[in-house]
Structure formats: C-alpha cells, structure tokens
Write an enzyme that holds these catalytic residues in place. Structure first.
Site, PDB file in Angstrom:
ATOM      1  N   ASP A 168       0.776  -0.908   0.534  1.00 25.24           N
ATOM      2  CA  ASP A 168      -0.407  -0.060  -0.067  1.00 25.24           C
ATOM      3  C   ASP A 168       0.697   0.628  -0.432  1.00 25.24           C
ATOM      4  OD1 ASP A 168      -2.085   2.077   0.676  1.00 25.24           O
ATOM      5  OD2 ASP A 168      -3.453  -0.107   1.279  1.00 25.24           O
TER       6      ASP A 168
ATOM      7  N   HIS B  42      -2.900   3.278  -4.594  1.00 24.90           N
ATOM      8  CA  HIS B  42      -2.331   2.409  -2.711  1.00 24.90           C
ATOM      9  C   HIS B  42      -1.318   2.020  -3.466  1.00 24.90           C
ATOM     10  CE1 HIS B  42      -5.833   2.842   0.076  1.00 24.90           C
ATOM     11  NE2 HIS B  42      -6.620   2.430  -1.816  1.00 24.90           N
TER      12      HIS B  42
ATOM     13  N   GLU C 282     -10.074   2.210  -5.233  1.00 30.06           N
ATOM     14  CA  GLU C 282      -9.512   4.063  -4.704  1.00 30.06           C
ATOM     15  C   GLU C 282      -8.759   3.825  -5.485  1.00 30.06           C
ATOM     16  OE1 GLU C 282     -11.555   4.034   0.512  1.00 30.06           O
ATOM     17  OE2 GLU C 282      -8.932   3.854  -0.985  1.00 30.06           O
TER      18      GLU C 282
ATOM     19  N   TRP D 284     -16.362  -4.812  -0.995  1.00 26.80           N
ATOM     20  CA  TRP D 284     -16.301  -3.898  -0.073  1.00 26.80           C
ATOM     21  C   TRP D 284     -17.338  -2.695   0.143  1.00 26.80           C
ATOM     22  CZ3 TRP D 284     -13.765   1.033  -0.077  1.00 26.80           C
ATOM     23  CH2 TRP D 284     -13.722   1.450  -0.697  1.00 26.80           C
TER      24      TRP D 284
ATOM     25  N   ASP E 119     -11.742  -2.295  11.686  1.00 28.71           N
ATOM     26  CA  ASP E 119     -10.993  -0.756  11.899  1.00 28.71           C
ATOM     27  C   ASP E 119     -12.110   0.265  12.242  1.00 28.71           C
ATOM     28  OD1 ASP E 119     -12.219  -1.250   8.797  1.00 28.71           O
ATOM     29  OD2 ASP E 119     -10.399   0.627   8.791  1.00 28.71           O
TER      30      ASP E 119
ATOM     31  N   TRP F 156      -8.250  -2.955   8.012  1.00 26.76           N
ATOM     32  CA  TRP F 156      -7.441  -2.491   8.410  1.00 26.76           C
ATOM     33  C   TRP F 156      -6.564  -1.617   8.909  1.00 26.76           C
ATOM     34  CZ3 TRP F 156      -7.181  -2.153   2.856  1.00 26.76           C
ATOM     35  CH2 TRP F 156      -8.254  -3.160   1.998  1.00 26.76           C
ATOM     36  N   THR F 157      -5.454  -1.270   9.318  1.00 25.65           N
ATOM     37  CA  THR F 157      -4.227  -1.110  10.568  1.00 25.65           C
ATOM     38  C   THR F 157      -3.939   0.576  10.698  1.00 25.65           C
ATOM     39  OG1 THR F 157      -2.758  -2.046   8.851  1.00 25.65           O
ATOM     40  CG2 THR F 157      -3.786  -3.100  10.423  1.00 25.65           C
TER      41      THR F 157
HETATM   42  C1  TNX Z   1     -10.977   1.269   2.511  1.00 26.98           C
HETATM   43  S1  TNX Z   1     -11.819  -1.343   1.482  1.00 26.98           S
HETATM   44  C2  TNX Z   1     -10.287   1.278   2.064  1.00 26.98           C
HETATM   45  C3  TNX Z   1      -8.786   0.578   2.286  1.00 26.98           C
HETATM   46  C4  TNX Z   1      -8.781   1.955   3.675  1.00 26.98           C
HETATM   47  C5  TNX Z   1     -10.099   1.448   4.281  1.00 26.98           C
HETATM   48  C6  TNX Z   1     -10.474   1.756   5.844  1.00 26.98           C
HETATM   49  C7  TNX Z   1     -10.455  -0.983   0.526  1.00 26.98           C
HETATM   50  C8  TNX Z   1     -10.130  -1.965  -0.394  1.00 26.98           C
HETATM   51  N1  TNX Z   1      -9.779   0.488   0.468  1.00 26.98           N
HETATM   52  O1  TNX Z   1      -8.211   1.128   2.103  1.00 26.98           O
HETATM   53  O2  TNX Z   1      -7.669   0.866   4.758  1.00 26.98           O
HETATM   54  O3  TNX Z   1     -10.904   1.923   3.042  1.00 26.98           O
HETATM   55  O4  TNX Z   1     -11.698   1.287   5.963  1.00 26.98           O
END
Ligand code: TNX
Length: 633
Positions: free
Chosen positions: A202, A276, A353, A419, A446, A490-491
């Site tokens: 990431d 990412h 994202e 997700w 998280d 997620w951290t």
């Molecule tokens: C969304 S879920 C993200 C992560 C973040 C998370 C935090 C996803 C595929 N992408 O990059 O860590 O939200 O809740």
C-alpha cells in the site's frame, strides 16, 4: 447418617456434573450444526493416547498439535500411536460421509473414548478445535495447571456454511513481525477461519521481498517514524531517515505459509494496484506518470481529500501508469515471485480507490486513451485490470480484486471482493463472477466498536451486536457464485499487536459464526454468554480483546432547547450510573432509568456501567460540546 452423606455426596456430584456439562456445552464458537450432550465426562489421564491411521502425515501433525497443547497445560505429552482403537481416535472416512463435505467432522465423546471422524484432514483439525473448546478454559494457558482435564459426553455433527471464511490483515499501514503473524494465524484457526488475506502493499510500505526488484523493500518498506494520529502525521522532512517499517523475506513467507497450511489456512496475497502504490513508486518513481524522484513512502501524513459518495482526490501521485509497458514488465516480475511464494490458487490484485487525476492531466495518457478508444478513467483502469489479470492467469493463478474492478468491465472468471456495501457483490454474482463478501462498515474491523470517545479515530461504527446480526449475503445474490466472506482489518489506526487483537475480537467471533454456522440460528444473549466464555479463555491465553460490549451507548437529541441523552447497552442486565457535575460515577450515584435532559450549564457527562455491583464498562467522560456534535437531526 452415613447413608445421608453418601446420598448428599451423590446429589452434589450430579449437580456438579450437570453444572460442568451446562457451562461447557455453551462455549463453542462458531456454534456447531448439531450438538447433543449426554451424561458424564471423558477424563484425560496420562494413559490417554491419540490414535491415527497409518501413513497419514497430515493427521500426525494435527495429533501433535493436540498433544502439544495438552502437554503445555498438563506437563505430559500424550502418546501418538498408529492405531484404530486409541482413547482419542482420529478416523478418516473410507467412504465420504455426504453430510460433512470437505471440512465437516463428527465428534463423539463417551466416558471411555473420543472419536473425531471426517472425510478430510481439515475436518479432523476442526473436530480437534471443537474438542479443545470443550476442555476447561485452562487449556488456553501457557503453564501447567492442576485442574480436572475432562470433556463432556457429547455427539456433534458439524460442517461449514461457506468454504471461504476469512480475515484480512493490513500489514502495510503498520508492520507486524513474522512471529506475530504466526500467532495471529494460530488464533484464527481456533475459530475455523480458513483464509488469511494478506494486504502486503500500500502507500505506507511494501512488505514482500521481490528478489528481482530489490528496491521495493530496500526503499519501499521503510518510512520516517511517526507516532501521532495516522492520516494527520507530519510529512517526511528533507534528509529525515526512514527507520520505521519492515518486510517479510521470502524465507519468512515460506515459513508463514507452511505454518498457516498446518492449520488449514490458505494465504491470499494482495498486491494493491494501480492505486495505493506510493511505496512502490517511492522505490521506482518511473512507474507513475508523474515520475517524481522525491516520492517517499507515506508515514501516515495527509495526502488525500474525501468528498463523500466515493469521490476523492490524491495530492501525491500514488498510481501506477497504465499506459507504460515497463509497468507491465515490473508487474510480471512481481507476480512471478508472488505466484511461486504463495501456493493458494488465488492472487489479489487490489484495484480499490484508484485516483485518476494524474492520468487525466497527462498528455501521453490522453493520446493513449484516444488510440485505444478508452473513454474515461474507469475504462483505462479496466484496460489495466484486464492486462494484469492476464499476467496473473499466465502464472496459473486465479484473479480476485476489490469491486472497483467491475467498473468499465472485467475479464470473465475474475473473482470479486465486495467491500462498498453489498451492491458490488450482488452485481458480480449476476455477472457470474465468483464473489467474496466483505462489506463496509459491518465487516470492517477498523470501525469503532464502542463510544467514539474511547475508540480509535475512524469514520464509522460496527458494534458487536450489529456485526453479529448482520448477514452479508442478501437474498438477491446468485448464491451459486458466492465463495463466502471475510472481515477486513485495515490498520491505519492499528499501530501495535495488542490493538490488532482489540479490533479483531470479539467481532471475529461473530464473523466466524456467520461464515460457519447454520443461517437463521442467531441468538444474541446466548452468543454473549459464549463470547464471555471466550474472554476468559483469552485471559488465560494472554490474547487481548475489546470489552466495548459493556460500554454505554449514548444517543443525543435536542427535542427542545436542551440536549437529551438516551443511554442503552448492548448486553442485557447492566446498571448504568452517571453524573453531570464532573464527579466520577459509581454505584452510589444516580442510576440511569430514563432519558436525561441536561441542565444548560453542564459541561461534562460521565457514565459507567456495572454488573452485579461491580464496574464492567469503561468510564465515559464526554464534554457537552462533543455531545452537541452528535445530535441526531
Ligand atoms: C477503504 S476497502 C480502503 C482501504 C482503507 C479502508 C479503511 C478498500 C478496498 N480500501 O484502503 O484502509 O477503507 O476503512
């Protein structure tokens, strides 16, 4: 007199045995399909051996796992014998028992013997896990204890609802060492999870050694150290040394993969691209359209803005260039090594994202898009995803990605991890893509599990009671394509290993139950009892967990001039005490019974829960100005 004593003794022992069976029978998580308890117990002694059929190395490993657990707490290791008539006997069905499938088992406990029977070694392993949960909680300890090592008489038939029962661990935002990852795997196996999705790359760190691309870990695994609030940290300063982070060597990974395999957990590696990717770009800036040689691994400083409805902007380019052949050569090298390291049939290519702004502003990218008839950023990402899917498929692996990969079209056969709620999953299943459900916010570990004043700073909530009630498989899904589900840790706000556990448990218990146990059998109060039993087991094992279920739940309204607070609890039978005058509440202070209208000059509300005269929840201390912000319109 003497007869009285004997009779008394007998009745006491009956009470005792009933008590033992009653307390132990309620403890299994995830709840088995069918369990019938009988009278009596099987007592483990020093002559209790474990029998396995000959030439079954996988069963020998599980027998050793069980024997070692018993040795730790009893100081004596049971013998493992090749036999079919040992007191604890493992049996692999010669002819498959069709009720059990690939992972089911039967567990029969009588006063004289225990048999664990299954169609596969995985089933035997799960039978052993259930057996361990039926032993006294001291089995979880790390030193010897003199308790009665018994298991209640019971007949269990058990098998999972879904074949994919996972947890995702993000090791990029914060790094967790190899030994801890093994420890975490061991915990998950006890709740019959069989997938660890490993988010290895990431913006904040590249964690897997790729021998043909050494800079990925020499540079990409390290950021400047920060202990502040992730997302608000100071950016790297000129000349500042990157000392925080780490990565797993290929040797580490082989060790972890084997450790997981011995516990029937497959590891799904994720390389999150094309977004990412700041850590990879810090190592090889030429991978991005911006090619900024000053790109640094992000230390949790702010580089994005979120506008809601899934719209965002990234101020630092963290996106691979989908129009550059060199990027695909790079990815070919990465996936060649990843495919060799991880035996699991799937590789996760991320896809979430992805910010398209740098692509849109680049003249070469625009020319490329025109030439290839790609109308927008989504179609360009789709072009990228299809090429990456080809690379991964060429390594003889199946492809899975976050639900964004559906946008602009995705190659047939590619699997989708849903997700963004359940929408993507429903859509994917109708397009005949295999689906794993991990919808936010319920399956996001998280998220906060209690009051915002005492939980990490995140953007949403997922309380145990809601996670438990939630079934992530809506009726509209085409279930033929559902593989199962997982919860994602997620951290960003999880810097340490105790916090990994705090966020994972008890919510992972609810997830394991939804993935394994029969649908429509949920019973919150019964579940809470079992969860509390496992809290005691975790205390023995030295595993952290959240006790947020005992914390007060506050709803704030303003029906007139003044604020009104309404306080409830997730768990039944708690007493709530509160003060409005800055004193610390306990059982001598006012007990909450109905919504409270706050006098105008209150500046602090303090609330605590009690059970049976003892404090049980965290003390909440919330300023009126913070309560104001929570007013429900
Ligand atoms: C969304 S879920 C993200 C992560 C973040 C998370 C935090 C996803 C595929 N992408 O990059 O860590 O939200 O809740």
């Amino acid at each position: 007199m003497t007869t009285m004593t004997i009779r008394q003794l007998k009745s006491i022992s009956v009470v005792l045995v009933t008590f033992l069976t009653q307390t132990t029978q309620a403890q299994i998580i995830p709840s088995p399909v069918k369990a019938e308890y009988g009278k009596g117990i099987f007592l483990i002694s020093n002559t209790t051996s474990i029998g396995i059929p000959s030439k079954q190395p996988a069963l020998a490993k599980t027998a050793d796992y069980l024997a070692t657990r018993l040795q730790t707490v009893r100081g004596f290791k049971p013998a493992i014998v090749e036999s079919l008539q040992a007191p604890i006997q493992f049996i692999l069905n010669a002819k498959a028992d069709s009720r059990l499938g690939a992972e089911g088992y039967t567990l029969n406990v009588t006063p004289n013997n225990i048999t664990v029977q299954a169609n596969s070694p995985a089933g035997i392993f799960y039978g052993v896990q259930t057996m361990l949960q039926l032993l006294p909680k001291e089995i979880e300890g790390k030193t010897t204890r003199s308790v009665s090592w018994h298991i209640p008489v019971v007949t269990i038939i058990d098998y999972p609802r879904f074949a994919w029962r996972g947890i995702m661990l993000d090791v990029s935002r914060h790094f967790f060492p190899k030994e801890y990852v093994k420890n975490y795997i061991d915990q998950l196996a006890r709740y019959k999870f069989n997938r660890l999705h490993w988010h290895l790359t990431d913006d904040n760190g590249w964690r897997v050694e790729i021998k043909s691309l050494p800079k990925l870990t020499e540079v990409g695994a390290w950021s400047v150290p920060r202990t502040g609030t992730f997302g608000m940290n100071e950016a790297p300063q000129p000349g500042e040394a990157a000392t925080y982070g780490g990565f797993y060597t290929q040797e580490d990974i082989k060790e972890i993969v084997q450790y997981a395999k011995d516990r029937y957990i497959e590891i799904l590696p994720e390389v999150d691209i094309p977004g990412h990717s700041m850590a990879a770009i810090a190592a090889y800036p030429e991978l991005a359209v911006t090619k900024d040689p000053n790109t640094k691994v992000n230390p949790g400083s702010n580089f994005s803005k979120w506008f809601g409805q899934g719209k965002f902007e990234m101020y630092i380019d963290n996106t691979l260039n989908p129009t550059d052949e060199k990027v695909y050569q790079f990815l070919d090298k990465v996936f060649t090594e990843v495919a060799t390291l991880f035996p699991f049939e799937y590789i996760h290519m991320g896809g979430d994202e992805c910010y398209k702004g740098y692509w849109e502003r680049d003249a070469n990218v625009q020319t490329f898009m025109k030439k290839n008839n790609l109308k927008n950023g989504e179609e360009l990402q789709s072009y990228f995803s299809k090429r990456v899917a080809k690379i991964i498929t060429a390594k003889k692996k199946k492809v899975i990605g976050w639900d964004e990969i559906l946008e602009g079209g995705v190659a047939p056969g590619v699997s989708v991890m849903s997700w963004r709620g359940t929408k993507g999953g429903i859509e994917a299943s109708h397009l005949k893509h295999p689906v794993v459900m991990s919808p936010a916010p319920m399956y996001y570990l998280d998220m906060r599990q209690g009051d915002p004043s005492v939980e990490p700073p995140v953007y949403g909530d997922a309380r145990l009671k809601d996670v438990y009630a939630f079934d992530p498989f809506p009726a509209e899904m085409d279930t033929t394509y559902v593989l199962g589900g997982q919860a994602n840790l997620w951290t960003e706000q999880v810097p340490t290993t105790p916090q990994v556990e705090y966020m994972t448990y008890p919510r992972a218990f609810a997830v394991s139950e939804t993935m394994w146990s029969k649908k429509n059998k949920k019973d919150w109060n019964g579940f809470v009892k079992r969860v509390e039993g496992h809290f005691e087991r975790f205390d023995m094992a030295g595993i952290n967990y959240a006790r947020s279920i005992y914390d007060p739940i506050i709803k704030v309204t303003r029906p007139g001039e003044q604020l009104v607070i309404d306080i409830t609890t997730e768990v039944d039978g708690l007493d709530i005490y509160y003060t409005l005058d800055n004193t610390i509440p306990n059982q001598h202070y006012p007990k909450y019974s109905a919504p409270v209208t706050l006098p105008k000059d209150v500046d602090m509300v303090r609330i605590i829960t009690y059970r049976n005269g003892k404090p049980i929840g965290k003390l909440l201390s919330i300023k009126t100005e913070d309560l104001e912000k929570r007013v429900r319109k």
